[in-house]
Design a protein around this motif. Structure first.
Motif, PDB file in Angstrom:
ATOM      1  N   ARG A  26      33.888  44.421  33.151  1.00  0.00           N
ATOM      2  CA  ARG A  26      33.474  45.419  34.142  1.00  0.00           C
ATOM      3  C   ARG A  26      34.498  46.537  34.179  1.00  0.00           C
ATOM      4  O   ARG A  26      35.703  46.281  34.298  1.00  0.00           O
ATOM      5  N   SER A  44      26.021  46.865  46.843  1.00  0.00           N
ATOM      6  CA  SER A  44      27.249  46.440  46.165  1.00  0.00           C
ATOM      7  C   SER A  44      26.946  45.489  45.008  1.00  0.00           C
ATOM      8  O   SER A  44      27.519  45.606  43.921  1.00  0.00           O
ATOM      9  N   GLU A  56      27.593  46.254  41.021  1.00  0.00           N
ATOM     10  CA  GLU A  56      28.399  45.325  40.219  1.00  0.00           C
ATOM     11  C   GLU A  56      27.675  44.986  38.919  1.00  0.00           C
ATOM     12  O   GLU A  56      28.266  45.009  37.836  1.00  0.00           O
ATOM     13  N   GLU A 101      27.617  47.985  36.512  1.00  0.00           N
ATOM     14  CA  GLU A 101      28.916  48.259  35.904  1.00  0.00           C
ATOM     15  C   GLU A 101      29.251  47.262  34.805  1.00  0.00           C
ATOM     16  O   GLU A 101      29.967  47.586  33.860  1.00  0.00           O
ATOM     17  N   GLU A 102      28.724  46.034  34.921  1.00  0.00           N
ATOM     18  CA  GLU A 102      28.984  45.023  33.901  1.00  0.00           C
ATOM     19  C   GLU A 102      28.228  45.322  32.607  1.00  0.00           C
ATOM     20  O   GLU A 102      28.633  44.875  31.535  1.00  0.00           O
TER      21      GLU A 102
END
Length: 333
Positions: A36, A121, A125, A128-129
């Motif tokens: 990430r 959120s 997450e 972004e990974e």
């Protein structure tokens, strides 16, 4: 957990000048590793700092960051300017974030906003990974859809909307890009499950086209004859016995309570069913048509959203959620 070559390549991602671009090559080289890229805008000088979180199957995480010479030094990272704690200023009267949050404290009793913040959120997450930048064509298509959904059909209307909401062109592109990326993530997660989900749950998306009215407590329709239903609705509204609202509607089975859904979807067209108690009064429904759900574009989108919501709930069940406001009891809940 990681050999020297992997760490050297990870450091190259951070120091190469294009972390987003280089990250794709790093992921392809190390497919068994979750990576990430964390971006943080430093309030002190406006610079963008990057870090990599590298996780393998054993659950341990490496946090790797890099600071070039003469960039913002480590001790000043995360420093907040005083103005950052302000949310709003009206005629010189300042509203700090803490006061705004206190004013919104009622959301703990009706947690939709809190749920949406947590969901946002979790989705960020996941993106972004496995970040995939939009192409110019995808961004333009998303921008057109964004404008159509808000009735911004001309350039002047769009500029007026941006000015009213204090949004720059760059911020608008960023907002649209996030919406489009979420839609793409949703489609990717649901891609191989839609048909199976529809086979099991498609009945929930059956459609009933109806005429309906909510009567104030104690009121009744002047005519129980289905042929006179609409006339009775008119008289009830004129007499103040009907709650103002939509008369003709398209309802899906999942939108109704079990008792109401069973009565509506088992009724013959032309039948009046009810009353069904609601918070506002007694609901009366005349069924005009009933249609079983088919897996068209609209139903596919609804199925994707349900699958995505279930995916979010699974991630939420294992997520570490920390609130930095509210009482300890509410935060824990």
């Amino acid at each position: 957990m990681a050999d020297e070559r992997m760490l050297a390549e990870a450091l190259g991602v951070l120091s190469g000048g294009s972390p987003e671009r280089d990250l794709a090559a790093f992921r392809a080289e190390h497919p068994g590793v979750r990576v990430r890229l964390v971006r943080q805008r430093e309030e002190y000088d406006g610079s963008i700092q990057h870090a990599l979180l590298i996780k393998k199957g054993d659950g341990a995480t490496i946090s790797l960051s890099w600071c070039p010479e003469r960039e913002l030094p480590w001790p000043l990272r995360g420093v907040h300017r005083a103005g950052e704690h302000l949310l709003l200023r009206v005629n010189g009267v300042e509203t700090p974030v803490a006061r705004a949050v206190a004013c919104l404290d009622f959301i703990w009793d009706e947690s939709r906003l809190a749920d949406r913040l947590v969901t946002d959120s979790l989705v960020r997450e996941a993106m972004e990974e496995a970040w995939e930048p939009l192409t110019d064509a995808e961004l333009q298509e998303a921008m057109n859809a964004f404008r159509r959904a808000r009735g911004l059909l001309t350039g002047a209307e769009t500029r007026a909307w941006m000015e009213r909401n204090r949004i720059s062109h760059h911020e608008l592109e960023e907002l649209v890009s996030v919406e489009a990326s979420i839609a793409r993530l949703r489609s990717r997660i649901a891609a191989e499950s839609v048909e199976d989900w529809f086979a099991e749950h498609g009945r929930d998306l059956d459609v009933a086209r109806v005429a309906k009215v909510v009567l104030v407590p104690g009121a009744v329709l002047s005519s129980a004859d289905p042929a006179g239903f609409l006339e009775g609705v008119e008289r009830a509204f004129a007499d103040g016995a009907a709650v103002p609202g939509e008369v003709f509607a398209t309802l899906r089975r999942q939108e109704l309570g079990p008792e109401t859904a069973d009565a509506v979807f088992s009724a013959e067209p032309g039948t009046v069913v009810g009353p069904f108690p609601t918070e506002r009064g007694d609901l009366m429904i005349k069924v005009l048509a009933v249609e079983p759900a088919v897996l068209d574009d609209t139903v596919r989108d609804l199925a994707e959203r349900r699958i995505f919501a279930e995916w979010v709930e699974r991630r939420r069940s294992t997520a570490k959620v920390e609130w930095f406001w509210g009482t300890a009891e509410r935060t824990g809940a």
